[in-house]
Design a protein around this motif. Structure first.
Motif, PDB file in Angstrom:
ATOM      1  N   ALA A   7       5.225  -2.527   5.684  1.00  0.00           N
ATOM      2  CA  ALA A   7       5.687  -2.157   4.333  1.00  0.00           C
ATOM      3  C   ALA A   7       5.594  -0.651   4.130  1.00  0.00           C
ATOM      4  CB  ALA A   7       4.836  -2.862   3.273  1.00  0.00           C
ATOM      5  N   ASP A   8       6.419  -0.141   3.233  1.00  0.00           N
ATOM      6  CA  ASP A   8       6.280   1.238   2.724  1.00  0.00           C
ATOM      7  C   ASP A   8       6.118   2.283   3.836  1.00  0.00           C
ATOM      8  OD1 ASP A   8       5.911   0.963  -0.476  1.00  0.00           O
ATOM      9  OD2 ASP A   8       4.997  -0.745   0.535  1.00  0.00           O
ATOM     10  N   ILE A   9       7.102   2.326   4.707  1.00  0.00           N
ATOM     11  CA  ILE A   9       7.072   3.320   5.800  1.00  0.00           C
ATOM     12  C   ILE A   9       7.290   4.728   5.226  1.00  0.00           C
ATOM     13  CG2 ILE A   9       8.132   4.027   7.987  1.00  0.00           C
ATOM     14  CD1 ILE A   9       9.128   1.049   8.178  1.00  0.00           C
ATOM     15  N   HIS A  10       8.124   4.816   4.211  1.00  0.00           N
ATOM     16  CA  HIS A  10       8.364   6.081   3.499  1.00  0.00           C
ATOM     17  C   HIS A  10       8.750   7.236   4.422  1.00  0.00           C
ATOM     18  CE1 HIS A  10       7.683   5.093  -0.660  1.00  0.00           C
ATOM     19  NE2 HIS A  10       6.673   4.337  -0.306  1.00  0.00           N
ATOM     20  N   GLY A  11       9.630   6.952   5.373  1.00  0.00           N
ATOM     21  CA  GLY A  11      10.174   8.035   6.202  1.00  0.00           C
ATOM     22  C   GLY A  11       9.176   8.673   7.148  1.00  0.00           C
ATOM     23  N   GLY A  35      10.335  -3.166   2.288  1.00  0.00           N
ATOM     24  CA  GLY A  35      10.898  -2.192   1.356  1.00  0.00           C
ATOM     25  C   GLY A  35      10.219  -0.835   1.379  1.00  0.00           C
ATOM     26  N   ASP A  36      10.859   0.149   0.721  1.00  0.00           N
ATOM     27  CA  ASP A  36      10.434   1.556   0.774  1.00  0.00           C
ATOM     28  C   ASP A  36      10.368   2.039   2.221  1.00  0.00           C
ATOM     29  OD1 ASP A  36      10.332   1.502  -1.962  1.00  0.00           O
ATOM     30  OD2 ASP A  36       8.259   2.166  -2.144  1.00  0.00           O
ATOM     31  N   GLN A  37      11.401   1.698   2.959  1.00  0.00           N
ATOM     32  CA  GLN A  37      11.490   2.215   4.321  1.00  0.00           C
ATOM     33  C   GLN A  37      11.587   3.744   4.290  1.00  0.00           C
ATOM     34  OE1 GLN A  37      12.051  -1.772   4.359  1.00  0.00           O
ATOM     35  NE2 GLN A  37      13.771  -0.667   3.520  1.00  0.00           N
ATOM     36  N   ASN A  62      11.591  -0.127  -4.459  1.00  0.00           N
ATOM     37  CA  ASN A  62      11.976   0.685  -5.613  1.00  0.00           C
ATOM     38  C   ASN A  62      12.588   2.017  -5.169  1.00  0.00           C
ATOM     39  OD1 ASN A  62       9.126   1.012  -4.852  1.00  0.00           O
ATOM     40  ND2 ASN A  62       9.092   2.634  -6.391  1.00  0.00           N
ATOM     41  N   HIS A  63      12.183   2.537  -3.998  1.00  0.00           N
ATOM     42  CA  HIS A  63      12.764   3.801  -3.537  1.00  0.00           C
ATOM     43  C   HIS A  63      14.211   3.621  -3.078  1.00  0.00           C
ATOM     44  CE1 HIS A  63       9.407   6.701  -3.849  1.00  0.00           C
ATOM     45  NE2 HIS A  63       8.755   5.574  -4.004  1.00  0.00           N
ATOM     46  N   GLU A  64      14.519   2.510  -2.390  1.00  0.00           N
ATOM     47  CA  GLU A  64      15.937   2.252  -2.052  1.00  0.00           C
ATOM     48  C   GLU A  64      16.744   2.057  -3.343  1.00  0.00           C
ATOM     49  OE1 GLU A  64      13.495   0.625  -0.244  1.00  0.00           O
ATOM     50  OE2 GLU A  64      13.805   1.686   1.657  1.00  0.00           O
ATOM     51  N   THR A 109       8.686  -9.930  -0.456  1.00  0.00           N
ATOM     52  CA  THR A 109       9.264  -9.107  -1.510  1.00  0.00           C
ATOM     53  C   THR A 109       8.624  -7.726  -1.472  1.00  0.00           C
ATOM     54  OG1 THR A 109       9.858  -9.120  -3.865  1.00  0.00           O
ATOM     55  CG2 THR A 109       7.607  -9.778  -3.328  1.00  0.00           C
ATOM     56  N   HIS A 110       9.070  -6.813  -2.348  1.00  0.00           N
ATOM     57  CA  HIS A 110       8.469  -5.474  -2.362  1.00  0.00           C
ATOM     58  C   HIS A 110       7.346  -5.374  -3.404  1.00  0.00           C
ATOM     59  CE1 HIS A 110       7.974  -1.248  -1.708  1.00  0.00           C
ATOM     60  NE2 HIS A 110       8.169  -0.993  -2.981  1.00  0.00           N
ATOM     61  N   GLY A 111       7.674  -5.598  -4.667  1.00  0.00           N
ATOM     62  CA  GLY A 111       6.668  -5.530  -5.739  1.00  0.00           C
ATOM     63  C   GLY A 111       6.228  -6.930  -6.109  1.00  0.00           C
ATOM     64  N   GLY A 142       4.549  -5.381  -0.803  1.00  0.00           N
ATOM     65  CA  GLY A 142       4.087  -4.016  -0.555  1.00  0.00           C
ATOM     66  C   GLY A 142       3.944  -3.305  -1.879  1.00  0.00           C
ATOM     67  N   HIS A 143       4.573  -2.125  -1.980  1.00  0.00           N
ATOM     68  CA  HIS A 143       4.669  -1.331  -3.212  1.00  0.00           C
ATOM     69  C   HIS A 143       3.345  -0.657  -3.575  1.00  0.00           C
ATOM     70  CE1 HIS A 143       6.483   0.273  -6.702  1.00  0.00           C
ATOM     71  NE2 HIS A 143       6.154  -0.648  -7.570  1.00  0.00           N
ATOM     72  N   ASN A 144       2.286  -1.438  -3.831  1.00  0.00           N
ATOM     73  CA  ASN A 144       0.958  -0.837  -3.944  1.00  0.00           C
ATOM     74  C   ASN A 144       0.570  -0.453  -2.511  1.00  0.00           C
ATOM     75  OD1 ASN A 144      -1.809  -0.299  -4.168  1.00  0.00           O
ATOM     76  ND2 ASN A 144      -1.989  -1.682  -5.915  1.00  0.00           N
ATOM     77  N   HIS A 145       0.261   0.804  -2.293  1.00  0.00           N
ATOM     78  CA  HIS A 145       0.021   1.273  -0.922  1.00  0.00           C
ATOM     79  C   HIS A 145      -1.347   0.887  -0.382  1.00  0.00           C
ATOM     80  CE1 HIS A 145       3.464   4.480  -1.056  1.00  0.00           C
ATOM     81  NE2 HIS A 145       3.874   3.253  -1.268  1.00  0.00           N
ATOM     82  N   PHE A 146      -2.123   0.196  -1.209  1.00  0.00           N
ATOM     83  CA  PHE A 146      -3.446  -0.292  -0.805  1.00  0.00           C
ATOM     84  C   PHE A 146      -3.288  -1.716  -0.250  1.00  0.00           C
ATOM     85  CE2 PHE A 146      -7.676  -1.982  -1.358  1.00  0.00           C
ATOM     86  CZ  PHE A 146      -8.479  -0.903  -1.055  1.00  0.00           C
TER      87      PHE A 146
HETATM   88 FE   LIG Z   1       6.110   2.628  -1.706  1.00  0.00          FE
END
Ligand SMILES: [Fe+2]
Length: 278
Positions: A7-11, A35-37, A62-64, A109-111, A142-146
């Motif tokens: 999850a949440d690779i964020h580039g 999500g938030d790749q 949410n970032h996409e 899902t993401h959130g 994912g979404h929460n990075h914790f």
């Molecule tokens: Fe994220």
């Protein structure tokens, strides 16, 4: 079957590469990315190319969702300059992935289901499990990075944690989950590995990410290197306390006052890093 759940690779491409190089990931037959790749990190195009080449199942975070609406008037201010830079890197790359992916008794899902922007806090996870549709026993988000792995009344919630921007206090490390399914059994194992932070720092400079959005890129790199929880949000709140977030001059004023760990202006910070790494 074994599935790599991330999850949440964020580039953050060096973090993704490190995870994919592990024997645990290599033993997986497929990848599901929650999500938030992309966005925040300096190599969105490389991340998307790698996941696409591996036929990963990708969800829309949410970032996409924001990138799909990048030309909306609310994203015109200076506070969205990094998002606009990311959007330019992704010309021709599809980002309209599904919001949820259901498979048997598993829901990804993401959130929260149907709501990629809805942030779940750790203490809210049991209540979220109680709201799941009948027949769903495993929720991956994912979404929460914790990260978390919570079992409650016969159901399981799993957040692998942000692969590229982990906010659990450990910097330079990338978490992932391996899901092993055999018959009716679903077994989840959590992993966390270090990655090449020098490559990450270098990428911020060589791709032009740092030059395009110096203050935002700096706090993103800070988060990736330290794992400080919600550092980005704290900085944005500080800037907002001084004036309009959409105004570059307010960011310049905040930069001089912000308690950066390295007691340097942002221009000096990137210059020093460039001299150190290139
Ligand atoms: Fe994220």
């Amino acid at each position: 079957m074994r599935t790599l759940v991330i999850a949440d690779i964020h580039g953050n491409f060096p973090a993704l590469e490190a995870v994919l190089a592990t024997p645990e990931a290599a033993a997986c037959q497929r990848i599901i990315s929650l999500g938030d790749q992309v966005n925040f990190g300096p190599q969105p195009r490389e991340v998307m190319a790698r996941l696409t080449a591996l036929n990963a199942i990708m969800l829309r975070g949410n970032h996409e969702e924001r990138l799909l609406q990048v030309n909306a008037p609310e994203y015109a201010g200076y506070n969205w300059v990094l998002q606009r830079w990311t959007h330019r890197q992704l010309t021709g790359v599809p980002l309209d992935h599904p919001i949820d992916y259901a498979e048997g008794r598993k829901l990804f899902t993401h959130g929260t289901p149907g709501e990629p922007f809805h942030l779940i806090e750790t203490h809210e996870v049991p209540a979220q499990l109680e709201q799941l549709p009948a027949g769903v026993t495993h929720l991956f988000s994912g979404h929460n990075h914790f990260p978390w792995l919570v079992e409650h009344r016969g159901r399981t919630a799993c957040n692998p944690g942000s692969l590229g921007m982990l906010e659990d206090g450990t910097g330079g490390s990338a978490p992932f989950v391996v899901m092993e399914e055999e018959g009716d059994r679903i077994n989840l194992t959590r992993h966390k590995i270090p990655y090449d932070t020098a490559a990450l720092k270098r990428a911020f400079i060589t791709t032009g990410c740092a030059a395009a959005a110096p203050q935002m890129a700096r706090i993103v790199l800070h988060t990736m290197l330290t794992g400080e929880y919600q550092a980005t949000l704290k900085m944005v709140r500080f800037i907002a306390s001084l004036g309009d977030l959409g105004n570059e001059a307010v960011w310049q004023k905040a930069d001089a006052l912000y308690p950066w760990r390295e007691r340097l202006s942002t221009a000096e910070y990137w210059k020093n890093l460039e001299e150190e790494l290139l």
